[in-house]
Design a protein around this motif. Structure first.
Motif, short mmCIF file in Angstrom:
data_model
loop_
_atom_site.label_atom_id
_atom_site.label_comp_id
_atom_site.label_asym_id
_atom_site.label_seq_id
_atom_site.Cartn_x
_atom_site.Cartn_y
_atom_site.Cartn_z
N ARG A 75 0.86 -1.18 0.00
CA ARG A 75 0.00 0.00 0.00
C ARG A 75 0.89 1.23 0.00
N PHE A 76 0.42 2.29 -0.61
CA PHE A 76 1.09 3.58 -0.49
C PHE A 76 0.23 4.49 0.37
N ILE A 77 0.88 5.28 1.20
CA ILE A 77 0.16 6.30 1.96
C ILE A 77 0.84 7.63 1.64
N ILE A 78 0.08 8.52 1.04
CA ILE A 78 0.65 9.83 0.71
C ILE A 78 0.29 10.78 1.85
N VAL A 79 1.29 11.42 2.44
CA VAL A 79 1.02 12.40 3.51
C VAL A 79 1.47 13.77 3.03
N ALA A 80 0.64 14.77 3.28
CA ALA A 80 0.94 16.13 2.81
C ALA A 80 -0.05 17.11 3.43
N CYS A 81 0.15 18.39 3.15
CA CYS A 81 -0.77 19.44 3.59
C CYS A 81 -1.09 20.35 2.41
N LYS A 110 -2.72 9.61 -6.21
CA LYS A 110 -3.49 8.40 -5.87
C LYS A 110 -4.13 7.80 -7.12
N GLN A 111 -4.77 8.66 -7.90
CA GLN A 111 -5.43 8.14 -9.11
C GLN A 111 -4.42 7.58 -10.10
N LEU A 112 -3.28 8.25 -10.22
CA LEU A 112 -2.24 7.78 -11.16
C LEU A 112 -1.69 6.43 -10.72
N ILE A 113 -1.34 6.33 -9.43
CA ILE A 113 -0.71 5.09 -8.95
C ILE A 113 -1.71 3.93 -8.96
N GLU A 114 -2.93 4.21 -8.54
CA GLU A 114 -3.92 3.12 -8.54
C GLU A 114 -4.23 2.67 -9.97
N PHE A 160 -2.32 2.91 -12.74
CA PHE A 160 -1.23 2.27 -13.49
C PHE A 160 -0.52 1.16 -12.72
N CYS A 161 -0.54 1.20 -11.40
CA CYS A 161 0.22 0.21 -10.62
C CYS A 161 -0.67 -0.77 -9.87
N ARG A 162 -1.96 -0.50 -9.82
CA ARG A 162 -2.92 -1.39 -9.14
C ARG A 162 -2.52 -1.66 -7.68
N ILE A 163 -1.99 -0.67 -7.02
CA ILE A 163 -1.66 -0.79 -5.60
C ILE A 163 -2.56 0.23 -4.88
N PRO A 164 -3.20 -0.18 -3.76
CA PRO A 164 -4.05 0.81 -3.07
C PRO A 164 -3.24 1.99 -2.53
N VAL A 165 -3.83 3.17 -2.64
CA VAL A 165 -3.16 4.39 -2.17
C VAL A 165 -4.11 5.15 -1.26
N GLU A 166 -3.62 5.57 -0.12
CA GLU A 166 -4.41 6.45 0.73
C GLU A 166 -3.74 7.81 0.75
N VAL A 167 -4.55 8.85 0.82
CA VAL A 167 -3.99 10.20 0.87
C VAL A 167 -4.44 10.81 2.18
N GLU A 168 -3.50 11.25 2.97
CA GLU A 168 -3.82 11.71 4.32
C GLU A 168 -3.30 13.12 4.54
N TYR A 169 -4.09 13.91 5.26
CA TYR A 169 -3.55 15.16 5.78
C TYR A 169 -2.53 14.76 6.83
N ALA A 170 -1.32 15.27 6.72
CA ALA A 170 -0.27 14.89 7.65
C ALA A 170 -0.68 15.14 9.10
N THR A 222 3.45 11.43 -11.85
CA THR A 222 3.15 10.76 -13.13
C THR A 222 4.33 9.87 -13.53
N LEU A 223 5.53 10.41 -13.43
CA LEU A 223 6.73 9.63 -13.77
C LEU A 223 6.85 8.42 -12.85
N PHE A 224 6.56 8.65 -11.59
CA PHE A 224 6.65 7.58 -10.59
C PHE A 224 5.68 6.44 -10.96
N ALA A 225 4.43 6.81 -11.25
CA ALA A 225 3.41 5.79 -11.56
C ALA A 225 3.78 5.04 -12.84
#
Ligand code: F6R
Length: 366
Positions: A52-58, A69-73, A75-85, A170-173
């Motif tokens: 799983r990926f967890i993206i943390v940011a503000c 999240k949309q890009l990684i899910e 193209f990579c089919r791995i669940p991604v959560e996006v969280e307010y840090a 995008t490059l990462f995904a």
């Protein structure tokens, strides 16, 4: 140092074609059209094994995370959560060594994001930083990462860092999808070719600066704004609304367009400007009906459309034309007119766009 621009924000908006090129330099091979991110090559196993990926940011970086999240899910089919840090760090989150945390931060100094990665590391997660300021605290405290390389961002409202973050995500995904053998060559090539066209397409949008400046005058006295988008455009709607709030002090909300009927549509009347991202993608038909719902309640529609649009151009009160691109790359283009709209409305209102009240460029206290 503003290069003849009246504000840093405008200069930084106009730098975006060059910034995206800088961000791709050395990563997108001009001959082979392959993407290479050194952090992925160096930590292949750890990243390929992520459960799983967890993206943390503000703030704006969090909006870039929603696009990531949309890009990684996709193209990579791995669940991604996006969280307010700030929420993540105080919630005793479920996280372990199967997780990869991606910390997104322009400054690399945001206190909550820094604390979130400390917590993630304690729990055994692998931490990947995507930052702009080289050598700042977040890159120094992560396992690996990629800089966005967009140069110093001086305007308090983040612009080029956002598009830089989306470019790196995008490059990462794409790179990870290729490693996982989830993407076929044709699709991979097609996306990379199109990504290489993005800087030129942004230049096309920037040519409309004057039109957007004129359009902005109508909204000098607006008290509220709604921004709508679906899919990849939903985070762009949130970002458009944030830009307007922070520099013009007009209350604005971003919504996924279809959520309108669950409450916010009650706000619509002749006084309500509604910015709709209405490009011709898979969601086009749906967005047309969302626009009709708003028109029926006499909302004032400003639509972002593709040049060959014949339907929405008739429904909307104002239109901003933007070049077509692949749906997954649209945020890099649709964000630009929204930055310009916020900028010009703030200028019309006589606000200090580079130093908005109550805001600091990097939030080093929680
Ligand atoms: C908005 C803005 C803020 C920052 C947020 C995170 O224009 O600039 O919302 O995005 O404070 O900052 P960084 O990315 O430096 O962690």
């Amino acid at each position: 140092e503003k290069d003849g621009y009246p504000h840093f924000m405008l200069k930084e908006i106009f730098e975006q074609p060059e910034c995206i090129n800088d961000c791709m330099r050395g990563r997108v091979n001009k001959e082979t059209h392959e993407v290479q991110l050194s952090a992925i090559s160096e930590h292949k196993e750890r990243l390929l094994g992520a459960r799983r990926f967890i993206i943390v940011a503000c703030g704006t970086s969090w909006h870039a995370g929603l696009i990531g999240k949309q890009l990684i899910e996709t193209f990579c089919r791995i669940p991604v959560e996006v969280e307010y840090a700030s929420e993540f760090r105080y919630r005793n989150p479920v996280i372990d060594n199967g997780d990869v945390v991606i910390a997104l931060s322009q400054s690399g100094e945001t206190a909550d994001t820094l604390a979130a990665i400390e917590l993630a590391k304690e729990k055994g997660a692998f931490v990947y930083g995507i930052c702009n300021v080289v050598g700042s605290s977040i890159p120094r405290n992560t396992d690996t990462g990629s800089y966005i390389h967009v140069g110093p961002e001086i305007g308090v409202a983040s612009t080029k860092a956002f598009t830089g973050q989306v470019t790196v995500l995008t490059l990462f995904a794409l790179a990870l999808s290729k490693e996982k053998q989830l993407i076929n060559d044709t699709t991979y090539r097609c996306i990379i070719d199109e990504l290489e066209q993005i800087p030129e397409k942004i230049k096309e949008v920037l040519k409309q600066n004057q039109n957007i400046a004129e359009l902005s005058r109508i909204f000098t006295y607006a008290h509220n704004f709604i921004y709508l988008g679906r899919g990849y455009s939903y985070p762009v709607a949130l970002e458009g609304a944030l830009k307007l709030k922070e520099i013009s002090y007009i209350h604005a909300e971003g919504y996924p367009a279809a959520e309108m009927k669950h409450g916010p549509i009650a706000l619509i009347d002749t006084e309500m400007p509604v910015v709709v991202i209405a490009t011709q993608n898979a969601m086009y038909e749906k967005i047309i009906s969302n626009i009709q719902e708003i028109k029926a309640r006499k909302g004032h529609i400003i639509a972002l459309i593709n040049p060959n649009d014949t339907i929405i151009s008739k429904l909307a009160d104002e239109c901003i034309e933007i070049p077509e691109t692949l749906e997954c790359l649209e945020p890099l283009i649709t964000t630009i007119p929204l930055q310009l709209l916020a900028y010009h409305i703030a200028v019309c209102k006589g606000k200090d766009v580079d130093q908005p009240r109550n805001l600091a460029k990097s939030v080093t206290v929680e």
